[in-house]
Design a protein around this motif. Structure first.
Motif, PDB file in Angstrom:
ATOM      1  N   THR A 151     -66.389  26.337  14.197  1.00  0.00           N
ATOM      2  CA  THR A 151     -66.801  25.956  12.840  1.00  0.00           C
ATOM      3  C   THR A 151     -65.865  24.895  12.274  1.00  0.00           C
ATOM      4  O   THR A 151     -64.647  25.073  12.273  1.00  0.00           O
ATOM      5  N   LEU A 152     -66.434  23.791  11.801  1.00  0.00           N
ATOM      6  CA  LEU A 152     -65.643  22.732  11.183  1.00  0.00           C
ATOM      7  C   LEU A 152     -65.295  23.160   9.761  1.00  0.00           C
ATOM      8  O   LEU A 152     -66.165  23.386   8.937  1.00  0.00           O
ATOM      9  N   VAL A 153     -63.985  23.280   9.475  1.00  0.00           N
ATOM     10  CA  VAL A 153     -63.508  23.770   8.184  1.00  0.00           C
ATOM     11  C   VAL A 153     -63.109  22.619   7.265  1.00  0.00           C
ATOM     12  O   VAL A 153     -63.371  22.644   6.069  1.00  0.00           O
ATOM     13  N   ALA A 154     -62.470  21.604   7.831  1.00  0.00           N
ATOM     14  CA  ALA A 154     -62.001  20.472   7.025  1.00  0.00           C
ATOM     15  C   ALA A 154     -61.806  19.259   7.910  1.00  0.00           C
ATOM     16  O   ALA A 154     -61.712  19.381   9.138  1.00  0.00           O
ATOM     17  N   GLU A 155     -61.752  18.101   7.273  1.00  0.00           N
ATOM     18  CA  GLU A 155     -61.490  16.855   7.993  1.00  0.00           C
ATOM     19  C   GLU A 155     -60.528  16.002   7.188  1.00  0.00           C
ATOM     20  O   GLU A 155     -60.697  15.845   5.974  1.00  0.00           O
ATOM     21  N   LEU A 156     -59.511  15.499   7.862  1.00  0.00           N
ATOM     22  CA  LEU A 156     -58.485  14.650   7.259  1.00  0.00           C
ATOM     23  C   LEU A 156     -58.656  13.249   7.830  1.00  0.00           C
ATOM     24  O   LEU A 156     -58.606  13.066   9.048  1.00  0.00           O
ATOM     25  N   THR A 157     -58.880  12.257   6.952  1.00  0.00           N
ATOM     26  CA  THR A 157     -59.161  10.890   7.414  1.00  0.00           C
ATOM     27  C   THR A 157     -58.252   9.889   6.735  1.00  0.00           C
ATOM     28  O   THR A 157     -58.066   9.922   5.515  1.00  0.00           O
ATOM     29  N   LYS A 158     -57.687   8.983   7.522  1.00  0.00           N
ATOM     30  CA  LYS A 158     -56.838   7.915   6.983  1.00  0.00           C
ATOM     31  C   LYS A 158     -57.714   6.916   6.240  1.00  0.00           C
ATOM     32  O   LYS A 158     -58.777   6.527   6.716  1.00  0.00           O
ATOM     33  N   GLN A 159     -57.238   6.483   5.057  1.00  0.00           N
ATOM     34  CA  GLN A 159     -57.972   5.531   4.226  1.00  0.00           C
ATOM     35  C   GLN A 159     -57.290   4.159   4.267  1.00  0.00           C
ATOM     36  O   GLN A 159     -56.095   4.068   4.521  1.00  0.00           O
ATOM     37  N   PRO A 160     -58.035   3.070   4.002  1.00  0.00           N
ATOM     38  CA  PRO A 160     -57.416   1.735   3.983  1.00  0.00           C
ATOM     39  C   PRO A 160     -56.343   1.649   2.899  1.00  0.00           C
ATOM     40  O   PRO A 160     -56.569   2.056   1.761  1.00  0.00           O
ATOM     41  N   ALA A 161     -55.165   1.133   3.273  1.00  0.00           N
ATOM     42  CA  ALA A 161     -54.078   0.994   2.304  1.00  0.00           C
ATOM     43  C   ALA A 161     -52.975   0.112   2.882  1.00  0.00           C
ATOM     44  O   ALA A 161     -52.740   0.122   4.090  1.00  0.00           O
ATOM     45  N   LEU A 162     -52.308  -0.637   2.019  1.00  0.00           N
ATOM     46  CA  LEU A 162     -51.135  -1.422   2.394  1.00  0.00           C
ATOM     47  C   LEU A 162     -49.898  -0.749   1.822  1.00  0.00           C
ATOM     48  O   LEU A 162     -49.921  -0.240   0.704  1.00  0.00           O
ATOM     49  N   PHE A 163     -48.813  -0.757   2.580  1.00  0.00           N
ATOM     50  CA  PHE A 163     -47.501  -0.265   2.144  1.00  0.00           C
ATOM     51  C   PHE A 163     -47.457   1.236   1.892  1.00  0.00           C
ATOM     52  O   PHE A 163     -46.455   1.742   1.401  1.00  0.00           O
ATOM     53  N   GLU A 164     -48.517   1.958   2.176  1.00  0.00           N
ATOM     54  CA  GLU A 164     -48.483   3.410   2.065  1.00  0.00           C
ATOM     55  C   GLU A 164     -49.533   4.001   2.992  1.00  0.00           C
ATOM     56  O   GLU A 164     -50.501   3.339   3.359  1.00  0.00           O
ATOM     57  N   GLY A 165     -49.304   5.231   3.403  1.00  0.00           N
ATOM     58  CA  GLY A 165     -50.308   5.963   4.156  1.00  0.00           C
ATOM     59  C   GLY A 165     -51.161   6.733   3.166  1.00  0.00           C
ATOM     60  O   GLY A 165     -50.622   7.378   2.265  1.00  0.00           O
ATOM     61  N   ARG A 166     -52.453   6.661   3.324  1.00  0.00           N
ATOM     62  CA  ARG A 166     -53.349   7.344   2.389  1.00  0.00           C
ATOM     63  C   ARG A 166     -54.397   8.105   3.193  1.00  0.00           C
ATOM     64  O   ARG A 166     -55.084   7.530   4.029  1.00  0.00           O
TER      65      ARG A 166
END
Length: 198
Positions: A151-166
Motif C-alpha cells: 500500500t502506497l502511504v506517502a510520496e516525497l518529491t523534490k521540487q524545482p528550487a535554486l540555493f535550497e532543497g525543496r
C-alpha cells in the motif's frame, strides 16, 4: 504530538549552510518541525524542534553506532519514549536509496527511491560548477513510502528550487497518530542522509 499533521508537508533545507538545517511546514504554511544538525558529530544525535526558535524540542533522532554504512536511527519523544526507528538498506542503497521504518523490530513502512536514473543524473549534474545549480530544476528525485503489503502511504518529491532543497510530502493513505510521527521522523532522516547529494 499535539495536533495531527495536515498534508501536504513542505520541507526546505538550505544548500549553502555549514550545518544541515531544514524546516517542515504543513498545508497551511505553519511550521511543524525544524532541524539543525550539529557539525562533526561522529555519533549522530539530532533534535527536532517545533520551529526555528529551537525553544521546544519535539523528538530526538539518534544513531545506534558511531561509524557504519547503515546504522539504525532511533526515534524518541522529549520524555525518552521510543517511537521506532529507521535503517538504510545497506549496499543496495548505493544505487537506489532504500530504508525500512521499524517499530519494536517490525517493519511498518519501506521508503524507496523511484528512479535510479534520476538519482544518477541529479548527482552527476549537481557536481558540475555553475551547471550544477540548475540540476534542482532539471531532476526531481522522488521517494515512495509503502506498507509491507505494498500500500502506497506517502510520496516525497523534490521540487524545482535554486540555493535550497525543496520537497513536498503527499499523504496517499490514512495512518494513525504513532505512524504519523514515525513518518515525519523517517522523512526528516531520509532528507538529512540524502541531502549530501543535493
Amino acid at each position: 504530538m499535539a495536533q495531527r499533521l495536515r498534508f501536504p508537508l513542505q520541507m526546505t533545507f538550505k544548500l549553502l549552510a555549514l550545518a544541515p538545517q531544514f524546516l517542515v511546514k504543513d498545508a497551511h504554511g505553519q511550521p511543524v518541525a525544524y532541524v539543525r544538525q550539529k557539525l562533526f558529530k561522529l555519533k549522530e544525535a539530532i533534535t527536532v524542534f517545533t520551529d526555528e526558535t529551537q525553544d521546544q524540542p519535539l523528538y530526538q533522532i539518534k544513531a545506534d553506532r558511531v561509524i557504519d554504512f547503515s546504522p539504525l536511527y532511533h526515534f524518541t519523544d522529549p520524555q525518552g519514549l521510543a517511537l521506532g526507528g529507521i535503517k538504510r538498506h545497506g549496499m543496495r542503497s548505493m544505487w537506489k536509496a532504500g530504508f525500512d521504518v521499524l517499530d519494536h523490530g517490525v517493519v511498518h513502512f519501506s521508503i524507496n527511491e523511484k528512479s535510479v536514473m534520476t538519482r544518477f543524473l541529479d548527482g552527476l549534474f549537481g557536481q558540475i560548477p555553475l551547471i550544477g545549480l540548475l540540476s534542482g530544476y532539471l531532476f526531481h528525485p522522488a521517494y515512495q513510502v509503502t506498507r509491507p503489503d505494498g500500500t502506497l502511504v506517502a510520496e516525497l518529491t523534490k521540487q524545482p528550487a535554486l540555493f535550497e532543497g525543496r520537497f513536498t510530502a503527499e499523504q496517499m493513505a490514512p495512518v494513525n497518530e504513532r505512524e504519523e510521527q514515525q513518518l515525519l521522523l523517517a522523512l526528516v532522516t531520509v532528507l538529512l542522509l540524502e541531502s549530501a547529494r543535493g
